[in-house]
Design a protein around this motif. Structure first.
Motif: not given
Length: 73
Positions: A18-31, A34-44
């Motif tokens: 997912m990190q490779m496909l989206t450019g979202i850091d794996q640790s951020d993606y994990s958060k 797991s619901g510990k962080r919300y995604f931005t519009f661009e990340q969504c």
């Protein structure tokens, strides 16, 4: 975010993929997953494209997994 995890697993993707496909850091993606962080519009948007779904599905606004048709230019 259960829908995100479910779609990722249905596609057979790892969080690193997912990190490779989206450019979202794996640790951020994990958060995000797991619901510990919300995604931005661009990340969504990037997640919806990578998982071949709609942003509305990821946000829980619809139960339809299929993405919307692309607009014709």
């Amino acid at each position: 975010m259960e829908r995100l995890r479910q779609l990722r697993k249905e596609k057979g993707f790892t969080q690193v993929k997912m990190q490779m496909l989206t450019g979202i850091d794996q640790s951020d993606y994990s958060k995000i997953e797991s619901g510990k962080r919300y995604f931005t519009f661009e990340q969504c948007r990037k997640l919806a494209i990578a998982l071949d779904t709609s942003m509305d599905y990821l946000a829980g606004l619809t139960d339809e997994k299929k993405p919307y048709p692309k607009a014709k230019k």
